[in-house]
Scaffold this active site. Structure first.
Site, PDB file in Angstrom:
ATOM      1  N   ARG A  75       0.805  -1.220   0.000  1.00  0.00           N
ATOM      2  CA  ARG A  75       0.000   0.000   0.000  1.00  0.00           C
ATOM      3  C   ARG A  75       0.843   1.277   0.000  1.00  0.00           C
ATOM      4  O   ARG A  75       0.636   2.185  -0.811  1.00  0.00           O
ATOM      5  CB  ARG A  75      -0.910   0.039   1.245  1.00  0.00           C
ATOM      6  CG  ARG A  75      -2.140  -0.808   1.132  1.00  0.00           C
ATOM      7  CD  ARG A  75      -2.533  -1.335   2.503  1.00  0.00           C
ATOM      8  NE  ARG A  75      -1.654  -2.439   2.807  1.00  0.00           N
ATOM      9  CZ  ARG A  75      -1.962  -3.705   2.548  1.00  0.00           C
ATOM     10  NH1 ARG A  75      -3.133  -4.012   2.110  1.00  0.00           N
ATOM     11  NH2 ARG A  75      -1.084  -4.664   2.767  1.00  0.00           N
ATOM     12  N   THR A  76       1.800   1.350   0.926  1.00  0.00           N
ATOM     13  CA  THR A  76       2.541   2.607   1.106  1.00  0.00           C
ATOM     14  C   THR A  76       3.436   2.893  -0.106  1.00  0.00           C
ATOM     15  O   THR A  76       3.450   4.017  -0.627  1.00  0.00           O
ATOM     16  CB  THR A  76       3.375   2.544   2.402  1.00  0.00           C
ATOM     17  OG1 THR A  76       2.541   2.044   3.452  1.00  0.00           O
ATOM     18  CG2 THR A  76       3.908   3.899   2.778  1.00  0.00           C
ATOM     19  N   LYS A 103      25.085  -5.966  -0.044  1.00  0.00           N
ATOM     20  CA  LYS A 103      26.543  -6.197  -0.030  1.00  0.00           C
ATOM     21  C   LYS A 103      27.175  -5.613   1.215  1.00  0.00           C
ATOM     22  O   LYS A 103      28.394  -5.533   1.334  1.00  0.00           O
ATOM     23  CB  LYS A 103      27.180  -5.547  -1.269  1.00  0.00           C
ATOM     24  CG  LYS A 103      26.661  -6.064  -2.587  1.00  0.00           C
ATOM     25  CD  LYS A 103      27.309  -5.263  -3.724  1.00  0.00           C
ATOM     26  CE  LYS A 103      26.593  -5.466  -5.033  1.00  0.00           C
ATOM     27  NZ  LYS A 103      26.949  -4.418  -6.010  1.00  0.00           N
ATOM     28  N   ARG A 125      11.217   3.751   4.045  1.00  0.00           N
ATOM     29  CA  ARG A 125      10.718   2.791   5.041  1.00  0.00           C
ATOM     30  C   ARG A 125      11.908   1.966   5.507  1.00  0.00           C
ATOM     31  O   ARG A 125      12.709   1.513   4.690  1.00  0.00           O
ATOM     32  CB  ARG A 125       9.646   1.882   4.450  1.00  0.00           C
ATOM     33  CG  ARG A 125       9.315   0.705   5.371  1.00  0.00           C
ATOM     34  CD  ARG A 125       8.108  -0.062   4.940  1.00  0.00           C
ATOM     35  NE  ARG A 125       6.891   0.680   5.197  1.00  0.00           N
ATOM     36  CZ  ARG A 125       5.651   0.152   5.113  1.00  0.00           C
ATOM     37  NH1 ARG A 125       5.495  -1.117   4.799  1.00  0.00           N
ATOM     38  NH2 ARG A 125       4.585   0.887   5.360  1.00  0.00           N
ATOM     39  N   HIS A 153       4.544   5.889  11.678  1.00  0.00           N
ATOM     40  CA  HIS A 153       4.078   5.732  10.286  1.00  0.00           C
ATOM     41  C   HIS A 153       3.120   6.915  10.067  1.00  0.00           C
ATOM     42  O   HIS A 153       1.905   6.761   9.994  1.00  0.00           O
ATOM     43  CB  HIS A 153       3.363   4.390  10.144  1.00  0.00           C
ATOM     44  CG  HIS A 153       3.105   3.955   8.732  1.00  0.00           C
ATOM     45  ND1 HIS A 153       3.260   4.781   7.638  1.00  0.00           N
ATOM     46  CD2 HIS A 153       2.704   2.753   8.235  1.00  0.00           C
ATOM     47  CE1 HIS A 153       2.963   4.102   6.544  1.00  0.00           C
ATOM     48  NE2 HIS A 153       2.623   2.867   6.874  1.00  0.00           N
TER      49      HIS A 153
HETATM   50  N1   CP Z   1      -0.465  -0.009   5.958  1.00  0.00           N
HETATM   51  C1   CP Z   1       0.737  -0.302   5.401  1.00  0.00           C
HETATM   52  O1   CP Z   1       1.755   0.295   5.758  1.00  0.00           O
HETATM   53  O2   CP Z   1       0.706  -1.274   4.454  1.00  0.00           O
HETATM   54  P1   CP Z   1       1.969  -1.746   3.591  1.00  0.00           P
HETATM   55  O3   CP Z   1       2.904  -2.450   4.546  1.00  0.00           O
HETATM   56  O4   CP Z   1       1.405  -2.663   2.539  1.00  0.00           O
HETATM   57  O5   CP Z   1       2.623  -0.537   3.019  1.00  0.00           O
END
Ligand code: CP
Length: 331
Positions: A75-76, A103, A125, A153
């Site tokens: 999603r993100t 590496k 991320r 998040h």
């Molecule tokens: N909600 C969320 O962060 O989903 P993803 O891990 O798929 O990005």
């Protein structure tokens, strides 16, 4: 000296004063009117997206957006990519699994490498709490935190807030129960801060083994029983049981967890009759949430959350690059 200036109304603020931040790292950095400003900006994109516009304008044309994901995402990652492309940016995805991180390249060296490529905005991320802030310190462009460890998040909390505001009309007095694996959840930490700042009554509902000690500091009231935590709730936000972050046995078994903490139709009936069901995804169906609840056509807002993710990320990319684009009032 802490900043105790509180404007009488959001309309007293303009341009950079509305969002005086270079990066988006944590909801804890944002004042309530800064959150509301981002929600208002995203509302515009939500309407435009729903109206069928696929290419809005080229305000990010000529800018390079790098999405550096050191942890899995559907999603993100995709919504940041779609958001950047809808605004005209050149979007490049760096997948850690096929990068020189494999590496042994350090996080700092990776950050310096991305910086040397003159990115205009970087979305990151990472599995370690604090890693995104570390990179933000080393680069010359805005950095957006797409999730760091158990910590934060922020765009997930903003998209959840936008979804709630669209469905419920506001936050004042709204009872929101955030349920499940609160301990390992950056989504829960960002949401507790965000929803409490906006005026909601936030509850954290979890077994004692999955309840972090800091929930009250984050603005939530702890509950260890689902029937008490769900009583009279307007919104029930379920969390994924994060097995990949567990070093030992935090629960007896997924089956027993579902019996005690899973959101079933019977348990949802304890909340208000029109309570909204949310989940950030990905879901463990039959563990933290029953499919019949997750797929309920009226009560579940789970696909709407995904939809709002694109709008929120368009707003954040736009706002954070206004200074670099020389937008009046944003230098
Ligand atoms: N909600 C969320 O962060 O989903 P993803 O891990 O798929 O990005």
């Amino acid at each position: 000296m802490p900043d105790i200036t509180v404007p009488s109304a959001q309309s007293d603020l303009t341009g950079r004063a509305l969002f005086p931040h270079r990066h988006l790292l944590s909801i804890a950095d944002l004042k309530p009117w800064e959150i509301r400003f981002l929600l208002d900006e995203a509302e515009h994109w939500a309407k435009s997206n729903r109206g069928g516009a696929r290419k809005h304008d080229d305000r990010l044309a000529g800018m390079t957006q790098i999405n550096a994901f050191f942890e899995n995402s559907t999603r993100t990652l995709l919504s940041f990519e779609i958001a950047g492309k809808r605004l005209g940016a050149d979007v490049v995805n760096m997948a850690a699994a096929t990068s020189s991180v494999k590496k042994g390249e350090t996080l700092i060296d990776t950050a310096m490498t991305l910086n040397a490529m003159a990115a205009d905005v970087i979305v990151i991320r990472h599995a370690s709490s604090g890693a995104v802030a570390l990179i933000a310190d080393k680069v010359d462009c805005p950095v957006l935190n797409a999730g760091d460890g158990w910590h934060q998040h922020p765009t997930q909390a903003l998209l959840d807030a936008l979804t709630i505001r669209r469905r419920k009309g506001g936050f004042e007095g709204l009872v929101v129960a955030i349920c499940g694996d609160v301990l390992h959840s950056r989504v829960a930490r960002s949401n507790m801060l965000c929803l409490a700042a906006l005026g909601a009554q936030v509850r954290a509902v979890a077994p004692p083994t999955l309840m972090p000690p800091e929930v009250e500091m984050l603005g939530a009231t702890p509950y260890s029983r689902m029937d008490e935590g769900l009583d009279g709730a307007d919104v029930v936000m379920m969390l994924r049981l994060q097995n990949e972050r567990m070093d030992g046995a935090f629960i007896p078994s997924p089956r027993e967890y579902h019996m005690l903490y899973g959101l079933t139709p019977e348990r949802l009936a304890i909340a208000k009759p029109d309570a909204l069901v949310m989940h950030p995804g990905p879901m463990n169906r039959g563990v933290e949430i029953a499919s019949v609840v997750a797929d309920h056509p009226d009560r579940s807002a789970i696909t709407e959350q995904v939809e709002m993710g694109v709008a929120i990320r368009m707003a954040c990319l736009d706002v954070l690059t206004r200074g670099a684009r020389g937008v009046e009032g944003w230098a």
